[in-house]
Design a protein around this motif. Structure first.
Motif, PDB file in Angstrom:
ATOM      1  N   THR A  89     -11.189 -43.840   2.973  1.00  0.00           N
ATOM      2  CA  THR A  89     -10.724 -42.471   2.742  1.00  0.00           C
ATOM      3  C   THR A  89     -11.282 -41.915   1.447  1.00  0.00           C
ATOM      4  OG1 THR A  89      -8.681 -42.974   3.939  1.00  0.00           O
ATOM      5  CG2 THR A  89      -8.693 -40.983   2.579  1.00  0.00           C
ATOM      6  N   ALA A  90     -11.258 -42.747   0.395  1.00  0.00           N
ATOM      7  CA  ALA A  90     -11.774 -42.311  -0.909  1.00  0.00           C
ATOM      8  C   ALA A  90     -13.258 -41.963  -0.841  1.00  0.00           C
ATOM      9  CB  ALA A  90     -11.546 -43.410  -1.944  1.00  0.00           C
ATOM     10  N   ALA A  95     -17.593 -37.785  -0.495  1.00  0.00           N
ATOM     11  CA  ALA A  95     -18.714 -37.210   0.251  1.00  0.00           C
ATOM     12  C   ALA A  95     -18.554 -35.715   0.494  1.00  0.00           C
ATOM     13  CB  ALA A  95     -18.873 -37.938   1.590  1.00  0.00           C
ATOM     14  N   TYR A  96     -17.316 -35.242   0.629  1.00  0.00           N
ATOM     15  CA  TYR A  96     -17.104 -33.843   1.030  1.00  0.00           C
ATOM     16  C   TYR A  96     -16.452 -32.974  -0.043  1.00  0.00           C
ATOM     17  CZ  TYR A  96     -18.350 -35.444   5.707  1.00  0.00           C
ATOM     18  OH  TYR A  96     -19.026 -35.970   6.782  1.00  0.00           O
ATOM     19  N   ALA A  97     -16.012 -33.557  -1.158  1.00  0.00           N
ATOM     20  CA  ALA A  97     -15.285 -32.794  -2.186  1.00  0.00           C
ATOM     21  C   ALA A  97     -16.151 -31.691  -2.793  1.00  0.00           C
ATOM     22  CB  ALA A  97     -14.790 -33.734  -3.276  1.00  0.00           C
ATOM     23  N   GLU A  98     -15.531 -30.546  -3.020  1.00  0.00           N
ATOM     24  CA  GLU A  98     -16.187 -29.425  -3.696  1.00  0.00           C
ATOM     25  C   GLU A  98     -15.580 -29.174  -5.072  1.00  0.00           C
ATOM     26  OE1 GLU A  98     -18.696 -27.575  -2.719  1.00  0.00           O
ATOM     27  OE2 GLU A  98     -18.946 -28.092  -0.600  1.00  0.00           O
ATOM     28  N   LYS A  99     -14.304 -29.520  -5.231  1.00  0.00           N
ATOM     29  CA  LYS A  99     -13.570 -29.292  -6.481  1.00  0.00           C
ATOM     30  C   LYS A  99     -13.329 -30.609  -7.200  1.00  0.00           C
ATOM     31  CE  LYS A  99     -13.058 -24.880  -5.556  1.00  0.00           C
ATOM     32  NZ  LYS A  99     -13.760 -23.844  -6.339  1.00  0.00           N
ATOM     33  N   VAL A 100     -13.272 -30.544  -8.523  1.00  0.00           N
ATOM     34  CA  VAL A 100     -13.142 -31.771  -9.298  1.00  0.00           C
ATOM     35  C   VAL A 100     -11.823 -32.484  -9.031  1.00  0.00           C
ATOM     36  CG1 VAL A 100     -12.135 -30.698 -11.367  1.00  0.00           C
ATOM     37  CG2 VAL A 100     -13.535 -32.778 -11.578  1.00  0.00           C
ATOM     38  N   TRP A 101     -10.740 -31.735  -8.731  1.00  0.00           N
ATOM     39  CA  TRP A 101      -9.444 -32.386  -8.521  1.00  0.00           C
ATOM     40  C   TRP A 101      -9.454 -33.266  -7.264  1.00  0.00           C
ATOM     41  CZ3 TRP A 101      -6.559 -31.641  -4.113  1.00  0.00           C
ATOM     42  CH2 TRP A 101      -6.826 -30.511  -3.339  1.00  0.00           C
ATOM     43  N   PHE A 103     -11.974 -35.159  -6.433  1.00  0.00           N
ATOM     44  CA  PHE A 103     -12.515 -36.436  -6.895  1.00  0.00           C
ATOM     45  C   PHE A 103     -11.426 -37.267  -7.570  1.00  0.00           C
ATOM     46  CE2 PHE A 103     -16.421 -33.903  -6.584  1.00  0.00           C
ATOM     47  CZ  PHE A 103     -17.253 -34.799  -5.923  1.00  0.00           C
ATOM     48  N   TYR A 104     -10.466 -36.603  -8.230  1.00  0.00           N
ATOM     49  CA  TYR A 104      -9.349 -37.327  -8.836  1.00  0.00           C
ATOM     50  C   TYR A 104      -8.494 -37.993  -7.756  1.00  0.00           C
ATOM     51  CZ  TYR A 104     -10.455 -34.530 -13.018  1.00  0.00           C
ATOM     52  OH  TYR A 104     -11.070 -33.946 -14.090  1.00  0.00           O
ATOM     53  N   VAL A 105      -8.269 -37.271  -6.652  1.00  0.00           N
ATOM     54  CA  VAL A 105      -7.521 -37.855  -5.527  1.00  0.00           C
ATOM     55  C   VAL A 105      -8.279 -39.068  -4.980  1.00  0.00           C
ATOM     56  CG1 VAL A 105      -6.661 -37.467  -3.178  1.00  0.00           C
ATOM     57  CG2 VAL A 105      -6.429 -35.663  -4.908  1.00  0.00           C
ATOM     58  N   GLY A 106      -9.592 -38.890  -4.817  1.00  0.00           N
ATOM     59  CA  GLY A 106     -10.417 -40.008  -4.368  1.00  0.00           C
ATOM     60  C   GLY A 106     -10.353 -41.180  -5.330  1.00  0.00           C
ATOM     61  N   GLY A 107     -10.317 -40.881  -6.622  1.00  0.00           N
ATOM     62  CA  GLY A 107     -10.222 -41.927  -7.635  1.00  0.00           C
ATOM     63  C   GLY A 107      -8.925 -42.714  -7.522  1.00  0.00           C
ATOM     64  N   ILE A 108      -7.816 -42.013  -7.270  1.00  0.00           N
ATOM     65  CA  ILE A 108      -6.523 -42.695  -7.095  1.00  0.00           C
ATOM     66  C   ILE A 108      -6.572 -43.625  -5.890  1.00  0.00           C
ATOM     67  CG2 ILE A 108      -4.090 -42.336  -6.503  1.00  0.00           C
ATOM     68  CD1 ILE A 108      -4.267 -39.709  -8.172  1.00  0.00           C
ATOM     69  N   ASN A 165     -33.000 -31.857  -2.360  1.00  0.00           N
ATOM     70  CA  ASN A 165     -31.639 -31.911  -1.833  1.00  0.00           C
ATOM     71  C   ASN A 165     -30.678 -32.356  -2.937  1.00  0.00           C
ATOM     72  OD1 ASN A 165     -29.279 -32.116  -0.368  1.00  0.00           O
ATOM     73  ND2 ASN A 165     -29.919 -33.899   0.826  1.00  0.00           N
ATOM     74  N   PRO A 166     -30.052 -31.417  -3.643  1.00  0.00           N
ATOM     75  CA  PRO A 166     -29.137 -31.791  -4.734  1.00  0.00           C
ATOM     76  C   PRO A 166     -27.876 -32.487  -4.236  1.00  0.00           C
ATOM     77  CG  PRO A 166     -29.018 -29.432  -4.298  1.00  0.00           C
ATOM     78  CD  PRO A 166     -30.155 -29.959  -3.485  1.00  0.00           C
ATOM     79  N   PHE A 167     -27.605 -32.404  -2.930  1.00  0.00           N
ATOM     80  CA  PHE A 167     -26.399 -33.025  -2.358  1.00  0.00           C
ATOM     81  C   PHE A 167     -26.729 -34.299  -1.579  1.00  0.00           C
ATOM     82  CE2 PHE A 167     -25.290 -28.589  -2.974  1.00  0.00           C
ATOM     83  CZ  PHE A 167     -24.051 -28.684  -3.598  1.00  0.00           C
ATOM     84  N   GLY A 168     -27.823 -34.950  -1.951  1.00  0.00           N
ATOM     85  CA  GLY A 168     -28.193 -36.191  -1.286  1.00  0.00           C
ATOM     86  C   GLY A 168     -27.142 -37.275  -1.409  1.00  0.00           C
ATOM     87  N   TYR A 169     -26.352 -37.231  -2.499  1.00  0.00           N
ATOM     88  CA  TYR A 169     -25.304 -38.240  -2.706  1.00  0.00           C
ATOM     89  C   TYR A 169     -24.299 -38.252  -1.554  1.00  0.00           C
ATOM     90  CZ  TYR A 169     -22.067 -34.511  -4.152  1.00  0.00           C
ATOM     91  OH  TYR A 169     -21.250 -33.394  -4.185  1.00  0.00           O
ATOM     92  N   ARG A 170     -24.121 -37.095  -0.880  1.00  0.00           N
ATOM     93  CA  ARG A 170     -23.162 -37.035   0.227  1.00  0.00           C
ATOM     94  C   ARG A 170     -23.623 -37.904   1.402  1.00  0.00           C
ATOM     95  NH1 ARG A 170     -21.474 -30.569   0.077  1.00  0.00           N
ATOM     96  NH2 ARG A 170     -19.939 -30.839  -1.616  1.00  0.00           N
ATOM     97  N   ASN A 171     -24.903 -37.891   1.680  1.00  0.00           N
ATOM     98  CA  ASN A 171     -25.430 -38.740   2.744  1.00  0.00           C
ATOM     99  C   ASN A 171     -25.274 -40.223   2.390  1.00  0.00           C
ATOM    100  OD1 ASN A 171     -26.254 -36.558   4.341  1.00  0.00           O
ATOM    101  ND2 ASN A 171     -28.201 -36.389   3.245  1.00  0.00           N
TER     102      ASN A 171
END
Length: 427
Positions: A89-90, A95-101, A103-108, A165-171
């Motif tokens: 899930t994290a 992969a899909y987050a647009e807002k920094v918060w 990423f915080y949820v993903g971090g938890i 592709n600046p969003f290559g990290y998503r792939n």
């Protein structure tokens, strides 16, 4: 003639290795590769983004405090299942987050995953199933992180830094999620709690209580030893330094002008050496004890930090980058396999799971402090170098401190064993 059955402990060892190779190698390691790419693509300050790590590590630290209780109530299998659900899930959130918060949820969630299905639970499983040369086997298992990271660096680096592709990290994250689904299913299917007729007794060693451990003390007694809290302070500082620096290692090299191709090479060498050093740390502990093993890892940590501070795009600076890649790998067992071996050597087997949970929690609390401190330093000075030099000084202090801690622990262990033998003699 009856066929000899495969000892199931080797199935456990193989599954644990796979979890480390894929889970830690692809999921937790190489995160510094993503830092610059994510913050650049979403226009987020590095210090602000790094609080993702802070949330992650604080979550892991809080859960690890209760690791002994959790593994007793849930068992390793359920913990790993829950951990991998949170892990996947994290990664998908990242992969899909647009807002920094987000990423915080993903971090938890990643913090929950690390507490439930990473080094601590794997160390406990190996301790239960492998009674002889535990350090060597645990070193082999955790060496999977280095091999996995080396493979991952070659696979995900070109995906993350795909030209145009600046969003290559998503792939890259999507690929990692698929890998984790497969590993999580296999882990839940094959993990068993402990061997039949398990006595949890350590195997005796002629040269002292290494590998299998020694009888040890209960948790309340351990807390009263004069070196308990000093050992925790050293572990906290080590976590702060190693995680604070290594989490930004790849980004620091890019900042100093190191090209992406050479960066990938350094990270692959770093990971391959790490594979060897984790095995070496376990083998060294079984053969030579805690003191020498700790000293080698800690001195390498100091030297690696000095090399990192001197990285630049000149030929000499590129040599420093490779030296950092090698030496930091020798130091990194301090935040994985050595936690289990420190617990075993200083406090023994009696309260192993509970004390390991506390030690792991303090180590991860150091991670939580180190990651944002390094990036706050970057935002203030425009460079990680000042933080690197301070970290080298702190690591040198901890190196000396741990030699004194081991002296005190050896004296305490001798007293405990003498008292036990005296009690047995009077029985």
């Amino acid at each position: 003639m009856r066929k000899k059955k495969l000892d199931y402990k080797w199935v456990i060892v193989a599954v644990c290795f796979l979890m480390v190779f894929c889970g830690m190698g692809f999921g937790y390691s190489n995160k510094s590769l993503y830092l610059g790419a994510i913050t650049s693509a979403l226009n987020i300050k590095r210090s602000l983004f790094s609080f993702n790590d802070c949330f992650r590590f604080l979550t892991t630290a809080a859960i690890n405090l209760y690791f002994g209780t959790l593994i007793k109530k849930l068992g390793a299998r359920k913990m790993i299942g829950i951990g991998y659900l949170c892990f996947i899930t994290a990664i998908l959130i990242y992969a899909y987050a647009e807002k920094v918060w987000l990423f915080y949820v993903g971090g938890i969630l990643l913090g929950v995953s690390a507490a439930f299905s990473s080094t601590t639970v794997i160390s406990s499983l190996i301790k239960r199933w492998v009674k002889k040369n535990t350090g060597t086997v645990l070193g082999f298992v955790l060496a999977g992180n280095g091999l996995g990271s080396a493979v991952a660096a070659q696979i995900v680096t070109p995906i993350i830094y795909e030209e145009g592709n600046p969003f290559g990290y998503r792939n890259a994250y999507r690929l990692v999620a698929v890998i984790l689904v497969v590993v999580g299913i296999l882990a839940v299917l094959f993990i068993r709690e402990k061997p039949k007729n398990d006595t949890s007794a350590p195997v005796a060693h002629k040269k002292g209580p290494r590998g299998g451990g020694w009888v040890g003390v209960d948790y309340d007694t351990a807390k009263k030893t004069p070196f308990f809290y000093t050992a925790l302070v050293g572990i906290f500082i080590t976590g702060l330094v190693l995680q604070g620096i290594n989490s930004a290692g790849a980004t620091h090299m890019r900042d100093t002008g190191i090209e992406a191709g050479y960066l990938a090479t350094v990270l692959s060498v770093h990971s391959l050496v790490l594979m060897g050093t984790k095995f070496f740390a376990g083998f060294s502990y079984d053969r030579f004890g805690l003191r020498l093993t700790m000293l080698i890892c800690q001195l390498a940590g100091v030297a690696g930090l000095v090399a990192m501070a001197l990285i630049n795009p000149s030929p000499a600076g590129m040599v420093m980058a490779m030296l950092w890649g090698i030496l930091s790998s020798v130091a990194l067992p301090l935040e994985t396999i050595m936690l289990s071996l420190i617990t075993t050597d200083l406090f023994g087997n009696k309260a192993f799971d509970k004390i390991l949970g506390v030690i792991a929690a303090v180590n991860v609390a150091g991670y939580a402090a180190g990651a944002p401190l390094g990036n706050i330093c970057y935002d203030i000075f425009g460079s990680y170098v000042p933080f690197i030099w301070v970290s080298a000084g702190l690591m040198a202090v901890v190196t000396v401190m741990y030699q004194l801690i081991i002296n005190a622990a050896n004296k305490n262990r001798a007293e405990v064993l003498a008292a036990e033998q005296g009690g047995n003699g009077n029985a």
